[in-house]
Design an enzyme around this catalytic site. Structure first.
Site, PDB file in Angstrom:
ATOM      1  N   HIS A 287       0.812  -1.226   0.000  1.00 31.39           N
ATOM      2  CA  HIS A 287       0.000   0.000   0.000  1.00 31.39           C
ATOM      3  C   HIS A 287       0.847   1.279   0.000  1.00 31.39           C
ATOM      4  O   HIS A 287       0.713   2.167   0.843  1.00 31.39           O
ATOM      5  CB  HIS A 287      -1.109   0.007   1.061  1.00 31.39           C
ATOM      6  CG  HIS A 287      -0.728  -0.239   2.492  1.00 31.39           C
ATOM      7  ND1 HIS A 287       0.241   0.473   3.134  1.00 31.39           N
ATOM      8  CD2 HIS A 287      -1.228  -1.104   3.408  1.00 31.39           C
ATOM      9  CE1 HIS A 287       0.330   0.063   4.383  1.00 31.39           C
ATOM     10  NE2 HIS A 287      -0.545  -0.903   4.567  1.00 31.39           N
TER      11      HIS A 287
ATOM     12  N   HIS B 121      -5.047  -9.349  14.624  1.00 29.37           N
ATOM     13  CA  HIS B 121      -5.148  -8.134  13.804  1.00 29.37           C
ATOM     14  C   HIS B 121      -5.958  -8.457  12.552  1.00 29.37           C
ATOM     15  O   HIS B 121      -5.745  -9.492  11.926  1.00 29.37           O
ATOM     16  CB  HIS B 121      -3.724  -7.676  13.458  1.00 29.37           C
ATOM     17  CG  HIS B 121      -3.621  -6.450  12.632  1.00 29.37           C
ATOM     18  ND1 HIS B 121      -4.578  -5.462  12.609  1.00 29.37           N
ATOM     19  CD2 HIS B 121      -2.635  -6.035  11.784  1.00 29.37           C
ATOM     20  CE1 HIS B 121      -4.184  -4.504  11.789  1.00 29.37           C
ATOM     21  NE2 HIS B 121      -3.029  -4.827  11.265  1.00 29.37           N
TER      22      HIS B 121
ATOM     23  N   GLU C 151      -6.245  -6.599   9.675  1.00 30.29           N
ATOM     24  CA  GLU C 151      -5.837  -6.110   8.346  1.00 30.29           C
ATOM     25  C   GLU C 151      -5.645  -7.309   7.424  1.00 30.29           C
ATOM     26  O   GLU C 151      -5.215  -8.387   7.840  1.00 30.29           O
ATOM     27  CB  GLU C 151      -4.542  -5.264   8.440  1.00 30.29           C
ATOM     28  CG  GLU C 151      -4.304  -4.508   7.146  1.00 30.29           C
ATOM     29  CD  GLU C 151      -3.257  -3.391   7.265  1.00 30.29           C
ATOM     30  OE1 GLU C 151      -2.641  -3.223   8.330  1.00 30.29           O
ATOM     31  OE2 GLU C 151      -3.068  -2.685   6.245  1.00 30.29           O
TER      32      GLU C 151
ATOM     33  N   ASP D 263      -3.681  -8.496   5.272  1.00 33.35           N
ATOM     34  CA  ASP D 263      -2.466  -9.315   5.098  1.00 33.35           C
ATOM     35  C   ASP D 263      -2.398 -10.437   6.137  1.00 33.35           C
ATOM     36  O   ASP D 263      -1.639 -11.388   5.977  1.00 33.35           O
ATOM     37  CB  ASP D 263      -1.187  -8.466   5.111  1.00 33.35           C
ATOM     38  CG  ASP D 263      -1.111  -7.485   6.263  1.00 33.35           C
ATOM     39  OD1 ASP D 263      -2.160  -7.072   6.772  1.00 33.35           O
ATOM     40  OD2 ASP D 263       0.014  -7.128   6.651  1.00 33.35           O
TER      41      ASP D 263
ATOM     42  N   HIS E 162      -1.401  -1.171  15.153  1.00 29.70           N
ATOM     43  CA  HIS E 162      -1.652   0.129  14.585  1.00 29.70           C
ATOM     44  C   HIS E 162      -3.077   0.273  14.088  1.00 29.70           C
ATOM     45  O   HIS E 162      -3.403   1.284  13.433  1.00 29.70           O
ATOM     46  CB  HIS E 162      -0.633   0.395  13.457  1.00 29.70           C
ATOM     47  CG  HIS E 162      -0.851  -0.472  12.235  1.00 29.70           C
ATOM     48  ND1 HIS E 162      -1.143   0.083  11.003  1.00 29.70           N
ATOM     49  CD2 HIS E 162      -0.901  -1.790  12.052  1.00 29.70           C
ATOM     50  CE1 HIS E 162      -1.295  -0.872  10.113  1.00 29.70           C
ATOM     51  NE2 HIS E 162      -1.161  -2.005  10.717  1.00 29.70           N
TER      52      HIS E 162
ATOM     53  N   ASP F  44       1.848  -6.689  14.180  1.00 25.54           N
ATOM     54  CA  ASP F  44       2.729  -5.917  13.297  1.00 25.54           C
ATOM     55  C   ASP F  44       3.944  -5.328  14.028  1.00 25.54           C
ATOM     56  O   ASP F  44       4.969  -5.046  13.398  1.00 25.54           O
ATOM     57  CB  ASP F  44       1.951  -4.759  12.668  1.00 25.54           C
ATOM     58  CG  ASP F  44       1.110  -5.197  11.480  1.00 25.54           C
ATOM     59  OD1 ASP F  44       1.528  -6.121  10.777  1.00 25.54           O
ATOM     60  OD2 ASP F  44       0.041  -4.602  11.260  1.00 25.54           O
TER      61      ASP F  44
ATOM     62  N   TYR G 188      10.235  -0.094   8.659  1.00 27.85           N
ATOM     63  CA  TYR G 188       8.895  -0.514   9.072  1.00 27.85           C
ATOM     64  C   TYR G 188       8.322   0.473  10.098  1.00 27.85           C
ATOM     65  O   TYR G 188       7.187   0.941   9.977  1.00 27.85           O
ATOM     66  CB  TYR G 188       8.952  -1.928   9.666  1.00 27.85           C
ATOM     67  CG  TYR G 188       7.608  -2.573   9.779  1.00 27.85           C
ATOM     68  CD1 TYR G 188       7.129  -3.421   8.802  1.00 27.85           C
ATOM     69  CD2 TYR G 188       6.790  -2.313  10.869  1.00 27.85           C
ATOM     70  CE1 TYR G 188       5.882  -3.994   8.887  1.00 27.85           C
ATOM     71  CE2 TYR G 188       5.542  -2.878  10.978  1.00 27.85           C
ATOM     72  CZ  TYR G 188       5.093  -3.725   9.981  1.00 27.85           C
ATOM     73  OH  TYR G 188       3.844  -4.281  10.083  1.00 27.85           O
TER      74      TYR G 188
ATOM     75  N   HIS H 230       5.399 -10.127  10.640  1.00 26.02           N
ATOM     76  CA  HIS H 230       6.175  -9.946   9.405  1.00 26.02           C
ATOM     77  C   HIS H 230       7.658 -10.124   9.729  1.00 26.02           C
ATOM     78  O   HIS H 230       8.156  -9.552  10.710  1.00 26.02           O
ATOM     79  CB  HIS H 230       6.019  -8.532   8.836  1.00 26.02           C
ATOM     80  CG  HIS H 230       4.642  -8.191   8.372  1.00 26.02           C
ATOM     81  ND1 HIS H 230       4.073  -8.732   7.243  1.00 26.02           N
ATOM     82  CD2 HIS H 230       3.723  -7.330   8.866  1.00 26.02           C
ATOM     83  CE1 HIS H 230       2.861  -8.221   7.067  1.00 26.02           C
ATOM     84  NE2 HIS H 230       2.618  -7.381   8.040  1.00 26.02           N
TER      85      HIS H 230
HETATM   86 FE1  FEO Z   1      -1.393  -4.010   9.896  1.00 26.54          FE
HETATM   87 FE2  FEO Z   1       0.651  -6.434   8.673  1.00 26.54          FE
HETATM   88  O1  FEO Z   1      -0.942  -5.504   8.885  1.00 26.54           O
END
Ligand code: FEO
Length: 399
Positions: A24, A78, A80, A82, A145, A164, A192, A225
């Site tokens: 993104h 989370h 989101e 991903d 976040h 994250d 990051y 990640h």
């Molecule tokens: Fe906030 Fe890796 O997604």
């Protein structure tokens, strides 16, 4: 790739995205991973899932260890996409007894997937669940976040699954921090934080204090990640502490975009002046630099000096785009200054100053404008402005 046992009966079963180069709007030159963790005990829990495109990797990794239908609990730290994009297929496959998430996670899952019969259960901050010999404690990290974000702490194994936070976009066959080049790892960790977390620095500061107060013992930090931290936990905690306080090092950036090289020549002269003052300086041309790399430099710099020519009574588009991106991330506690060449109206300096004012930068110069092409005197003024900026950086930093 194959699953990996990271501690007794705790397995990494995530996916590696070697090819992603844009996340993104954030450049991911090293790819990324979507980490998912399988915790086997009397009850079996899967913590977080992966991006929909990588569902097959997750399923294959689980199948190498067990029958996925034997998984009892799904934990969604989370929402989101991903990490949650493959939730519908995973839920269909394993038919979990319960799906644990935060209160905001419950809302967020409903708003993303509109499920009718998922066995969702919202947990309180600090609540624990027992898997048998292993206990998972949930720590709400609202707005770190996203509103739904939480951590899962494996109490007996002292593993903090941190969603994250503490992550990096770093694809590799290795899974641990001590198996890769440390400076390369920190570079991606810095990038990051700069591009995902800068905005939330005040919350991170509070979170770090809370973790210390709780006396959590941590043998591993397992983010969603990149690499798992086991040998450099102190280093990454210290880095987060420094970044969350917006300390800024004795370093200046001259970030510019130019039309016919007049602004570029001003930028070079200002860079010379900063360098003459003894402060480390980096010259960044937005035409050849990705905004997310520039923000990585901004995170650690004390002074941000912006240069842009005026185009059609405004900014050049690359500077306008960069300012929009930087304003969203809200870096604070910076020294700011602006400069640029112009032909007849010359609004660029005023617009850059306004953007820096909005970010509460300490603007130490009114801004330097030069009509068309700078002459020797103009360039000397640029050098002197650079020297004054350098002196201000020295006065406001400790190094
Ligand atoms: Fe906030 Fe890796 O997604």
């Amino acid at each position: 790739m194959k699953p990996l046992e990271i501690k007794d009966n705790i397995f990494w079963v995530g996916a590696i995205d070697w090819n992603i180069r844009d996340f993104h709007g954030y450049s991911t030159y090293k790819g990324t991973t979507y980490n998912s963790y399988l915790v086997k005990d009397e009850k079996i829990a899967l913590v977080d899932t992966v991006k929909k495109s990588h569902l097959n990797d997750l399923v294959q990794h689980i199948k190498q260890l067990m029958d996925p239908t034997e998984i009892d609990y799904l934990i969604v730290n989370h929402v989101e996409m991903d990490h949650s994009g493959s939730l519908p297929e995973i839920i269909e496959l394993i038919q979990p007894e319960k799906i644990f998430c935060s209160k905001m996670g419950l809302k967020s899952i409903n708003e993303h997937f509109h499920p009718e019969d998922w066995p969702l259960e919202a947990v309180e901050n600090g609540q624990t669940i027992s898997l048998g010999s292993k206990t998972i404690q949930f720590l709400e990290t609202r707005m770190l976040h996203w509103p739904d974000s939480m951590f899962s702490y494996l109490q007996e194994d002292k593993i903090l699954i941190s969603s994250d936070a503490f992550g990096q976009h770093y694809a590799s066959s290795e899974r641990f921090d001590d198996e890769v080049d440390f400076s390369g790892l920190m570079e991606q960790t810095t990038k990051y934080y700069a591009n995902i977390l800068t905005l939330y620095s005040p919350l991170i500061k509070k979170l770090l204090a809370k973790v210390q107060e709780m006396g959590l013992e941590i043998d591993m930090i397992a983010p969603d990640h990149g690499l798992i931290w086991r040998s450099h936990i102190k280093d990454v905690l210290q880095a987060y502490s420094d970044w969350s306080q917006n300390k800024g090092r004795r370093k200046a950036l001259v970030i510019y975009d130019t039309m016919w090289e007049s602004t570029q020549n001003m930028a070079k002269a200002i860079t010379t002046g900063i360098n003459m003052s003894g402060v480390s300086v980096k010259l960044i041309n937005l035409a050849v630099s990705h905004r997310s790399d520039v923000m990585t430099d901004v995170l650690n710099a004390k002074a941000v000096v912006l240069g842009c020519a005026t185009l059609n009574n405004g900014l050049l588009p690359r500077m306008a785009g960069f300012l929009m991106y930087m304003r969203g991330l809200k870096p604070t506690n910076k020294i700011g200054a602006a400069f640029g060449s112009f032909g007849w109206s010359g609004e660029a300096v005023k617009l850059m100053n306004a953007a820096m004012e909005e970010m509460k930068f300490d603007i130490i110069e009114p801004g330097l404008r030069v009509k068309y092409v700078p002459n020797h005197t103009d360039l000397q003024e640029c050098v002197e402005m650079g020297q004054r900026i350098g002196e201000a950086v020295i006065a406001q930093t400790e190094e």
